[in-house]
Design an enzyme around this catalytic site. Structure first.
Site, PDB file in Angstrom:
ATOM      1  N   GLY A 277      50.979  56.740  52.886  1.00  0.00           N
ATOM      2  CA  GLY A 277      50.901  56.239  51.298  1.00  0.00           C
ATOM      3  C   GLY A 277      49.748  57.281  50.603  1.00  0.00           C
ATOM      4  O   GLY A 277      49.936  58.107  49.933  1.00  0.00           O
ATOM      5  N   CYS A 346      34.931  40.368  31.508  1.00  0.00           N
ATOM      6  CA  CYS A 346      33.696  39.388  31.526  1.00  0.00           C
ATOM      7  C   CYS A 346      33.346  38.976  32.837  1.00  0.00           C
ATOM      8  O   CYS A 346      33.359  37.922  33.301  1.00  0.00           O
ATOM      9  CB  CYS A 346      33.864  38.047  30.740  1.00  0.00           C
ATOM     10  SG  CYS A 346      34.529  38.522  29.046  1.00  0.00           S
TER      11      CYS A 346
END
Ligand code: LLP
Length: 428
Positions: A277, A346
Protein backbone atom coordinates in the site's frame (compact mmCIF):
# COMPACT_ATOMS: atom_id res chain seq x y z
CA UNK A 1 11.56 9.25 -5.96
CA UNK A 2 8.44 11.25 -6.66
CA UNK A 3 7.20 13.87 -9.08
CA UNK A 4 6.74 16.80 -6.71
CA UNK A 5 9.51 19.21 -7.59
CA UNK A 6 10.16 22.94 -7.56
CA UNK A 7 10.07 24.42 -11.02
CA UNK A 8 10.84 28.10 -11.40
CA UNK A 9 10.67 28.43 -7.62
CA UNK A 10 7.16 26.94 -7.29
CA UNK A 11 6.32 23.43 -6.10
CA UNK A 12 4.67 21.41 -8.86
CA UNK A 13 2.86 18.10 -9.01
CA UNK A 14 4.25 16.79 -12.31
CA UNK A 15 3.52 19.66 -14.71
CA UNK A 16 0.97 21.49 -12.56
CA UNK A 17 1.85 24.33 -10.18
CA UNK A 18 0.26 23.79 -6.79
CA UNK A 19 -0.91 27.42 -6.37
CA UNK A 20 -2.99 26.91 -9.52
CA UNK A 21 -4.82 23.98 -7.92
CA UNK A 22 -5.16 25.89 -4.65
CA UNK A 23 -6.75 28.81 -6.48
CA UNK A 24 -9.42 26.66 -8.08
CA UNK A 25 -10.03 23.98 -5.44
CA UNK A 26 -9.27 25.90 -2.23
CA UNK A 27 -7.17 24.53 0.62
CA UNK A 28 -6.61 22.12 2.18
CA UNK A 29 -6.49 19.46 -0.54
CA UNK A 30 -4.74 16.19 -1.27
CA UNK A 31 -2.95 15.90 -4.59
CA UNK A 32 -1.66 12.68 -6.15
CA UNK A 33 0.78 12.11 -8.98
CA UNK A 34 -0.11 9.53 -11.62
CA UNK A 35 3.55 9.24 -12.66
CA UNK A 36 4.63 8.41 -9.10
CA UNK A 37 1.86 5.87 -8.58
CA UNK A 38 2.82 4.25 -11.87
CA UNK A 39 6.53 4.25 -11.12
CA UNK A 40 6.06 2.65 -7.70
CA UNK A 41 3.71 -0.04 -8.98
CA UNK A 42 6.19 -0.80 -11.75
CA UNK A 43 9.08 -1.12 -9.26
CA UNK A 44 7.28 -3.99 -7.52
CA UNK A 45 6.20 -5.57 -10.75
CA UNK A 46 9.78 -5.49 -12.07
CA UNK A 47 11.24 -6.61 -8.72
CA UNK A 48 9.31 -9.87 -8.94
CA UNK A 49 10.35 -10.20 -12.57
CA UNK A 50 9.79 -13.64 -14.01
CA UNK A 51 8.34 -15.13 -10.81
CA UNK A 52 4.65 -15.64 -11.53
CA UNK A 53 3.07 -12.85 -9.49
CA UNK A 54 0.27 -10.39 -8.89
CA UNK A 55 0.84 -7.04 -7.19
CA UNK A 56 -2.38 -6.40 -5.24
CA UNK A 57 -2.50 -2.75 -4.22
CA UNK A 58 -3.64 -2.37 -0.63
CA UNK A 59 -6.78 -0.30 -1.12
CA UNK A 60 -6.87 0.80 2.51
CA UNK A 61 -3.85 3.04 1.96
CA UNK A 62 -5.53 5.20 -0.70
CA UNK A 63 -8.93 4.13 -1.90
CA UNK A 64 -10.09 6.77 -4.39
CA UNK A 65 -11.61 5.02 -7.40
CA UNK A 66 -9.57 7.13 -9.84
CA UNK A 67 -6.36 5.97 -8.16
CA UNK A 68 -7.51 2.34 -8.21
CA UNK A 69 -8.41 2.66 -11.88
CA UNK A 70 -4.98 4.12 -12.65
CA UNK A 71 -3.28 1.14 -11.01
CA UNK A 72 -5.70 -1.44 -12.40
CA UNK A 73 -4.89 -0.12 -15.85
CA UNK A 74 -1.28 -1.14 -15.26
CA UNK A 75 -2.36 -4.66 -14.36
CA UNK A 76 -2.55 -4.32 -10.57
CA UNK A 77 -4.81 -6.52 -8.51
CA UNK A 78 -6.31 -5.21 -5.28
CA UNK A 79 -6.16 -6.19 -1.62
CA UNK A 80 -9.40 -5.21 0.11
CA UNK A 81 -10.48 -5.46 3.74
CA UNK A 82 -14.17 -4.63 3.58
CA UNK A 83 -17.23 -4.83 1.41
CA UNK A 84 -16.83 -1.09 0.85
CA UNK A 85 -13.30 -1.47 -0.50
CA UNK A 86 -14.44 -4.40 -2.65
CA UNK A 87 -17.14 -2.17 -4.13
CA UNK A 88 -14.53 0.51 -4.84
CA UNK A 89 -12.25 -1.98 -6.60
CA UNK A 90 -15.11 -3.26 -8.71
CA UNK A 91 -16.21 0.30 -9.50
CA UNK A 92 -12.66 0.88 -10.76
CA UNK A 93 -13.13 -2.02 -13.16
CA UNK A 94 -10.99 -4.58 -11.32
CA UNK A 95 -12.20 -8.12 -12.04
CA UNK A 96 -13.07 -10.18 -8.98
CA UNK A 97 -10.36 -12.63 -9.99
CA UNK A 98 -7.76 -9.98 -9.21
CA UNK A 99 -9.10 -9.07 -5.76
CA UNK A 100 -7.91 -10.69 -2.54
CA UNK A 101 -10.00 -10.23 0.60
CA UNK A 102 -7.97 -9.74 3.78
CA UNK A 103 -9.06 -8.73 7.26
CA UNK A 104 -9.65 -10.24 10.64
CA UNK A 105 -13.42 -9.93 10.78
CA UNK A 106 -15.19 -10.49 7.47
CA UNK A 107 -18.94 -10.50 7.93
CA UNK A 108 -21.41 -12.92 6.37
CA UNK A 109 -22.76 -10.05 4.22
CA UNK A 110 -19.26 -9.30 2.93
CA UNK A 111 -18.68 -12.98 2.18
CA UNK A 112 -21.93 -13.11 0.19
CA UNK A 113 -21.14 -9.92 -1.70
CA UNK A 114 -17.69 -11.06 -2.76
CA UNK A 115 -18.58 -14.67 -3.52
CA UNK A 116 -21.39 -13.40 -5.68
CA UNK A 117 -19.30 -10.75 -7.45
CA UNK A 118 -16.19 -12.88 -7.83
CA UNK A 119 -13.08 -13.06 -5.67
CA UNK A 120 -9.56 -14.39 -6.13
CA UNK A 121 -9.24 -15.64 -2.57
CA UNK A 122 -10.20 -15.05 1.04
CA UNK A 123 -7.29 -14.73 3.44
CA UNK A 124 -8.92 -16.44 6.41
CA UNK A 125 -7.81 -15.45 9.90
CA UNK A 126 -9.58 -17.79 12.32
CA UNK A 127 -11.39 -21.11 12.57
CA UNK A 128 -14.62 -19.29 13.34
CA UNK A 129 -14.30 -17.29 10.15
CA UNK A 130 -13.51 -20.47 8.25
CA UNK A 131 -16.70 -22.11 9.50
CA UNK A 132 -18.76 -19.07 8.59
CA UNK A 133 -17.28 -18.86 5.09
CA UNK A 134 -17.85 -22.56 4.53
CA UNK A 135 -21.51 -22.18 5.48
CA UNK A 136 -22.01 -19.10 3.28
CA UNK A 137 -20.33 -20.73 0.29
CA UNK A 138 -22.38 -23.93 0.64
CA UNK A 139 -25.59 -21.95 0.96
CA UNK A 140 -24.74 -20.26 -2.35
CA UNK A 141 -23.67 -23.47 -4.07
CA UNK A 142 -20.11 -22.15 -4.36
CA UNK A 143 -16.64 -23.14 -3.25
CA UNK A 144 -14.59 -20.33 -1.69
CA UNK A 145 -10.86 -20.22 -2.55
CA UNK A 146 -8.89 -19.59 0.64
CA UNK A 147 -5.49 -19.09 2.14
CA UNK A 148 -4.96 -19.08 5.88
CA UNK A 149 -3.17 -16.06 7.27
CA UNK A 150 -0.47 -17.41 9.52
CA UNK A 151 1.10 -15.38 12.25
CA UNK A 152 4.82 -16.20 12.17
CA UNK A 153 5.67 -14.51 15.51
CA UNK A 154 8.36 -12.21 14.19
CA UNK A 155 9.05 -8.72 15.41
CA UNK A 156 8.54 -6.31 12.52
CA UNK A 157 10.42 -3.58 14.45
CA UNK A 158 7.92 -0.93 13.52
CA UNK A 159 5.49 1.27 15.48
CA UNK A 160 3.53 -0.92 17.93
CA UNK A 161 0.18 0.19 16.48
CA UNK A 162 1.06 -1.14 13.02
CA UNK A 163 2.99 -4.33 13.89
CA UNK A 164 0.86 -7.39 13.19
CA UNK A 165 3.11 -10.44 13.13
CA UNK A 166 3.79 -11.02 16.84
CA UNK A 167 1.92 -13.70 18.68
CA UNK A 168 0.24 -11.14 20.95
CA UNK A 169 -1.36 -9.43 17.91
CA UNK A 170 -4.94 -10.21 16.90
CA UNK A 171 -3.98 -11.27 13.38
CA UNK A 172 -3.86 -14.68 11.75
CA UNK A 173 -3.42 -18.14 13.16
CA UNK A 174 -0.25 -19.02 15.10
CA UNK A 175 2.08 -20.72 12.66
CA UNK A 176 2.53 -23.53 15.18
CA UNK A 177 -1.16 -24.42 14.70
CA UNK A 178 -1.23 -24.00 10.94
CA UNK A 179 -1.21 -27.71 10.06
CA UNK A 180 -4.26 -28.53 12.16
CA UNK A 181 -6.12 -25.51 10.79
CA UNK A 182 -5.31 -26.51 7.21
CA UNK A 183 -6.58 -30.01 8.02
CA UNK A 184 -9.83 -28.44 9.18
CA UNK A 185 -10.03 -26.34 6.01
CA UNK A 186 -9.53 -29.42 3.83
CA UNK A 187 -12.43 -31.12 5.58
CA UNK A 188 -14.88 -28.32 4.75
CA UNK A 189 -16.56 -28.84 1.36
CA UNK A 190 -17.34 -25.14 0.86
CA UNK A 191 -13.64 -24.21 0.89
CA UNK A 192 -10.73 -24.86 -1.43
CA UNK A 193 -7.21 -24.28 -0.11
CA UNK A 194 -5.09 -22.38 -2.64
CA UNK A 195 -2.18 -21.06 -0.62
CA UNK A 196 -0.79 -19.41 2.48
CA UNK A 197 -0.89 -15.76 3.55
CA UNK A 198 1.30 -13.71 5.86
CA UNK A 199 1.53 -9.99 6.67
CA UNK A 200 3.78 -8.92 9.54
CA UNK A 201 3.30 -5.18 9.75
CA UNK A 202 3.60 -1.85 8.03
CA UNK A 203 6.38 0.71 7.51
CA UNK A 204 9.15 -1.88 7.88
CA UNK A 205 12.50 -0.25 7.32
CA UNK A 206 14.61 -3.39 7.45
CA UNK A 207 14.36 -6.60 5.42
CA UNK A 208 15.41 -8.88 8.29
CA UNK A 209 11.88 -9.45 9.69
CA UNK A 210 10.64 -10.29 6.18
CA UNK A 211 13.52 -12.77 5.82
CA UNK A 212 12.55 -14.47 9.09
CA UNK A 213 8.89 -14.65 8.11
CA UNK A 214 9.64 -15.98 4.62
CA UNK A 215 11.91 -18.69 6.02
CA UNK A 216 9.17 -19.87 8.36
CA UNK A 217 6.70 -19.73 5.50
CA UNK A 218 8.91 -21.84 3.22
CA UNK A 219 9.18 -24.55 5.89
CA UNK A 220 5.44 -24.49 6.38
CA UNK A 221 4.74 -24.87 2.65
CA UNK A 222 6.83 -28.05 2.56
CA UNK A 223 4.93 -29.47 5.55
CA UNK A 224 1.53 -28.52 4.17
CA UNK A 225 2.30 -30.09 0.81
CA UNK A 226 3.45 -33.25 2.57
CA UNK A 227 0.09 -33.19 4.36
CA UNK A 228 -1.58 -33.21 0.95
CA UNK A 229 -2.64 -29.56 0.56
CA UNK A 230 -2.41 -27.83 -2.79
CA UNK A 231 -0.31 -24.77 -2.04
CA UNK A 232 -0.19 -22.84 -5.31
CA UNK A 233 0.00 -19.26 -4.07
CA UNK A 234 1.86 -17.33 -1.41
CA UNK A 235 0.41 -14.00 -0.36
CA UNK A 236 3.22 -12.10 1.35
CA UNK A 237 1.19 -9.09 2.49
CA UNK A 238 2.52 -5.54 2.30
CA UNK A 239 4.61 -3.55 4.69
CA UNK A 240 7.66 -2.21 2.91
CA UNK A 241 8.41 1.21 4.40
CA UNK A 242 9.06 4.54 2.70
CA UNK A 243 11.42 7.42 3.46
CA UNK A 244 9.32 9.94 5.40
CA UNK A 245 12.22 12.25 6.22
CA UNK A 246 13.90 12.77 2.89
CA UNK A 247 17.11 13.76 4.64
CA UNK A 248 17.88 10.54 6.51
CA UNK A 249 15.49 7.60 5.99
CA UNK A 250 16.77 4.86 3.69
CA UNK A 251 14.35 1.92 3.76
CA UNK A 252 15.06 -1.08 1.54
CA UNK A 253 14.14 -0.85 -2.13
CA UNK A 254 11.50 -3.00 -3.84
CA UNK A 255 14.22 -4.68 -5.89
CA UNK A 256 15.98 -5.83 -2.70
CA UNK A 257 12.65 -7.08 -1.40
CA UNK A 258 12.09 -8.89 -4.70
CA UNK A 259 15.52 -10.51 -4.49
CA UNK A 260 14.70 -11.70 -0.97
CA UNK A 261 11.39 -13.21 -2.11
CA UNK A 262 13.20 -15.05 -4.87
CA UNK A 263 15.95 -16.26 -2.51
CA UNK A 264 13.66 -17.53 0.24
CA UNK A 265 10.58 -18.63 -1.71
CA UNK A 266 11.45 -18.79 -5.40
CA UNK A 267 12.20 -22.53 -5.35
CA UNK A 268 8.67 -23.43 -4.23
CA UNK A 269 7.08 -22.86 -7.62
CA UNK A 270 4.25 -20.80 -6.15
CA UNK A 271 2.56 -17.76 -7.63
CA UNK A 272 3.57 -14.79 -5.47
CA UNK A 273 1.01 -12.21 -4.39
CA UNK A 274 2.07 -9.06 -2.58
CA UNK A 275 -0.12 -6.36 -1.03
CA UNK A 276 1.89 -3.14 -0.96
CA UNK A 277 0.00 0.00 0.00
CA UNK A 278 2.26 2.70 1.39
CA UNK A 279 5.16 2.14 -0.97
CA UNK A 280 2.92 2.71 -3.97
CA UNK A 281 0.74 5.53 -2.65
CA UNK A 282 2.70 7.19 0.18
CA UNK A 283 5.11 9.37 -1.71
CA UNK A 284 2.61 9.80 -4.53
CA UNK A 285 0.58 12.29 -2.49
CA UNK A 286 0.83 15.65 -0.75
CA UNK A 287 -1.53 17.43 1.58
CA UNK A 288 -1.48 21.11 0.68
CA UNK A 289 -2.63 23.66 3.25
CA UNK A 290 -2.64 27.41 3.81
CA UNK A 291 -1.29 29.27 6.78
CA UNK A 292 -4.19 30.90 8.62
CA UNK A 293 -2.00 32.70 11.13
CA UNK A 294 1.59 32.84 12.25
CA UNK A 295 1.53 33.22 16.02
CA UNK A 296 4.40 33.96 18.38
CA UNK A 297 4.12 32.18 21.70
CA UNK A 298 6.24 32.82 24.78
CA UNK A 299 8.51 29.92 24.06
CA UNK A 300 7.59 28.75 20.60
CA UNK A 301 6.31 30.11 17.34
CA UNK A 302 3.33 28.48 15.70
CA UNK A 303 2.16 28.17 12.15
CA UNK A 304 -1.58 27.61 12.34
CA UNK A 305 -2.80 25.90 9.19
CA UNK A 306 -6.21 25.30 7.69
CA UNK A 307 -5.43 21.55 7.71
CA UNK A 308 -5.77 19.66 10.97
CA UNK A 309 -5.47 16.28 12.65
CA UNK A 310 -8.81 15.23 11.16
CA UNK A 311 -7.35 15.65 7.67
CA UNK A 312 -4.00 13.91 8.33
CA UNK A 313 -4.08 11.98 11.58
CA UNK A 314 -0.74 10.17 11.32
CA UNK A 315 1.34 12.66 13.35
CA UNK A 316 -1.05 12.67 16.28
CA UNK A 317 -1.89 8.95 16.07
CA UNK A 318 1.54 7.42 15.46
CA UNK A 319 3.88 10.35 16.22
CA UNK A 320 4.63 10.11 12.52
CA UNK A 321 7.04 12.46 10.81
CA UNK A 322 5.95 14.20 7.61
CA UNK A 323 8.27 16.67 5.93
CA UNK A 324 6.62 20.09 5.62
CA UNK A 325 7.77 22.26 2.74
CA UNK A 326 6.81 25.73 1.56
CA UNK A 327 5.13 25.78 -1.85
CA UNK A 328 7.17 28.84 -2.85
CA UNK A 329 10.80 27.76 -2.81
CA UNK A 330 12.89 29.78 -0.37
CA UNK A 331 16.13 31.30 -1.60
CA UNK A 332 18.94 28.93 -0.58
CA UNK A 333 20.60 31.37 1.80
CA UNK A 334 17.39 32.84 3.24
CA UNK A 335 16.83 32.82 6.98
CA UNK A 336 15.07 29.82 8.56
CA UNK A 337 12.67 30.08 11.45
CA UNK A 338 11.68 27.36 13.92
CA UNK A 339 7.95 26.67 13.90
CA UNK A 340 5.53 24.30 15.53
CA UNK A 341 3.17 23.43 12.70
CA UNK A 342 -0.36 22.97 14.03
CA UNK A 343 -3.99 22.80 12.97
CA UNK A 344 -6.95 24.76 14.34
CA UNK A 345 -8.60 21.83 16.17
CA UNK A 346 -9.05 22.30 19.91
CA UNK A 347 -6.56 19.66 21.04
CA UNK A 348 -2.88 19.87 21.76
CA UNK A 349 -2.61 16.62 19.82
CA UNK A 350 -3.49 18.61 16.73
CA UNK A 351 0.20 19.20 16.13
CA UNK A 352 1.80 18.11 12.88
CA UNK A 353 5.40 18.92 13.70
CA UNK A 354 7.47 20.68 16.33
CA UNK A 355 10.47 22.89 15.82
CA UNK A 356 10.55 22.70 12.03
CA UNK A 357 13.01 24.97 10.22
CA UNK A 358 11.03 26.85 7.57
CA UNK A 359 11.38 30.22 5.88
CA UNK A 360 9.37 33.02 7.47
CA UNK A 361 5.77 32.35 6.52
CA UNK A 362 2.61 34.32 6.96
CA UNK A 363 -1.16 34.15 6.51
CA UNK A 364 -2.10 32.91 3.06
CA UNK A 365 1.19 31.15 2.32
CA UNK A 366 0.92 27.58 1.10
CA UNK A 367 2.73 24.60 2.61
CA UNK A 368 2.75 20.93 1.62
CA UNK A 369 3.05 17.80 3.73
CA UNK A 370 5.07 15.26 1.86
CA UNK A 371 4.45 11.48 1.87
CA UNK A 372 0.77 12.00 2.63
CA UNK A 373 -0.68 9.80 -0.11
CA UNK A 374 -0.97 6.70 2.05
CA UNK A 375 -3.20 6.63 5.13
CA UNK A 376 -3.95 10.34 4.63
CA UNK A 377 -7.31 11.01 2.97
CA UNK A 378 -8.54 7.52 3.85
CA UNK A 379 -8.14 8.14 7.59
CA UNK A 380 -9.66 11.60 7.55
CA UNK A 381 -12.75 12.42 9.57
CA UNK A 382 -15.12 15.34 9.94
CA UNK A 383 -14.10 16.03 13.54
CA UNK A 384 -14.99 19.61 14.48
CA UNK A 385 -17.45 19.48 11.53
CA UNK A 386 -14.59 20.14 9.16
CA UNK A 387 -15.49 18.96 5.65
CA UNK A 388 -13.44 16.07 4.25
CA UNK A 389 -10.55 17.38 2.19
CA UNK A 390 -10.94 17.11 -1.60
CA UNK A 391 -8.60 14.92 -3.63
CA UNK A 392 -6.96 15.94 -6.89
CA UNK A 393 -5.20 13.67 -9.38
CA UNK A 394 -2.49 15.07 -11.62
CA UNK A 395 -1.51 13.50 -14.92
CA UNK A 396 1.25 15.38 -16.73
CA UNK A 397 -0.04 18.91 -17.31
CA UNK A 398 -3.61 18.00 -16.40
CA UNK A 399 -5.39 17.75 -13.12
CA UNK A 400 -8.86 16.79 -12.03
CA UNK A 401 -10.78 16.80 -8.76
CA UNK A 402 -11.36 13.13 -7.98
CA UNK A 403 -13.31 13.75 -4.78
CA UNK A 404 -15.16 16.98 -4.13
CA UNK A 405 -15.13 18.83 -0.87
CA UNK A 406 -18.58 18.15 0.57
CA UNK A 407 -20.84 21.14 1.12
CA UNK A 408 -22.12 22.00 4.58
CA UNK A 409 -25.62 21.19 3.31
CA UNK A 410 -24.47 17.62 2.59
CA UNK A 411 -22.77 17.31 5.96
CA UNK A 412 -25.63 18.73 8.00
CA UNK A 413 -28.16 17.01 5.77
CA UNK A 414 -27.00 13.59 6.96
CA UNK A 415 -28.32 14.26 10.45
CA UNK A 416 -31.94 13.44 11.20
CA UNK A 417 -34.21 14.89 13.84
CA UNK A 418 -36.40 12.38 15.64
CA UNK A 419 -40.12 13.21 15.68
CA UNK A 420 -40.01 14.57 19.24
CA UNK A 421 -37.42 17.21 18.31
CA UNK A 422 -38.67 18.04 14.84
CA UNK A 423 -40.79 21.18 15.01
CA UNK A 424 -42.35 20.47 11.62
CA UNK A 425 -43.55 17.01 12.74
CA UNK A 426 -44.17 17.59 16.44
CA UNK A 427 -47.92 18.03 16.18
CA UNK A 428 -48.41 15.31 13.58
N1 LLP B 1 -1.96 -6.22 3.75
C1 LLP B 1 -2.54 -6.26 4.97
C2 LLP B 1 -3.20 -7.48 5.41
C3 LLP B 1 -2.48 -5.11 5.79
O1 LLP B 1 -3.04 -5.16 6.99
C4 LLP B 1 -1.82 -3.95 5.35
C5 LLP B 1 -1.77 -2.75 6.18
C6 LLP B 1 -1.25 -3.96 4.06
C7 LLP B 1 -1.34 -5.12 3.29
C8 LLP B 1 -0.55 -2.77 3.48
O2 LLP B 1 0.57 -2.43 4.22
P1 LLP B 1 1.56 -1.30 3.68
O3 LLP B 1 2.24 -1.85 2.44
O4 LLP B 1 0.78 -0.09 3.38
O5 LLP B 1 2.51 -1.10 4.80
N2 LLP B 1 -2.57 3.55 9.24
C9 LLP B 1 -1.21 3.11 9.45
C10 LLP B 1 -0.86 1.88 8.65
C11 LLP B 1 -1.77 0.71 8.88
C12 LLP B 1 -1.43 -0.48 8.07
C13 LLP B 1 -2.46 -1.54 8.19
N3 LLP B 1 -2.27 -2.68 7.37
C14 LLP B 1 -0.27 4.26 9.14
O6 LLP B 1 -0.73 5.35 8.82
O7 LLP B 1 0.94 4.12 9.26
Amino acid sequence: MDHFLYRGGVLHAEGVALPQIAASVGTPFYVYSTATLTRHYQLFHDALGDLPHLVCFSVKSLSNIAVLKTLAGLGAGMDVVSGGEYRRARAAGVPGDNIVFSGVGKTVEEMRLTLDGGIRQFNVESEAEMAALNAVALSMGKVAPITVRVNPDVDAKTHAKIATGKKENKFGIPISRAREVYALAASLPGLRVVGVDVHIGSQLTDLAPFAQAFEKLAELVVQLRADGHGIERLDLGGGLGIPYAQSNDTPPLPQDYGALVREKLGHLGCEIEIEPGRLISGNAGLLVASVIYAKSGEERDFLILDAAMNDLVRPSMYDAHHDVVPVIEPAPASERHSYDVVGPVCETGDTFARGRALPLLDAGDLVAFRSAGAYGAVMASEYNTRPLVPEVLVHGDHYAVIRERPSYEEILGRDRLPAWLDDSRKDA
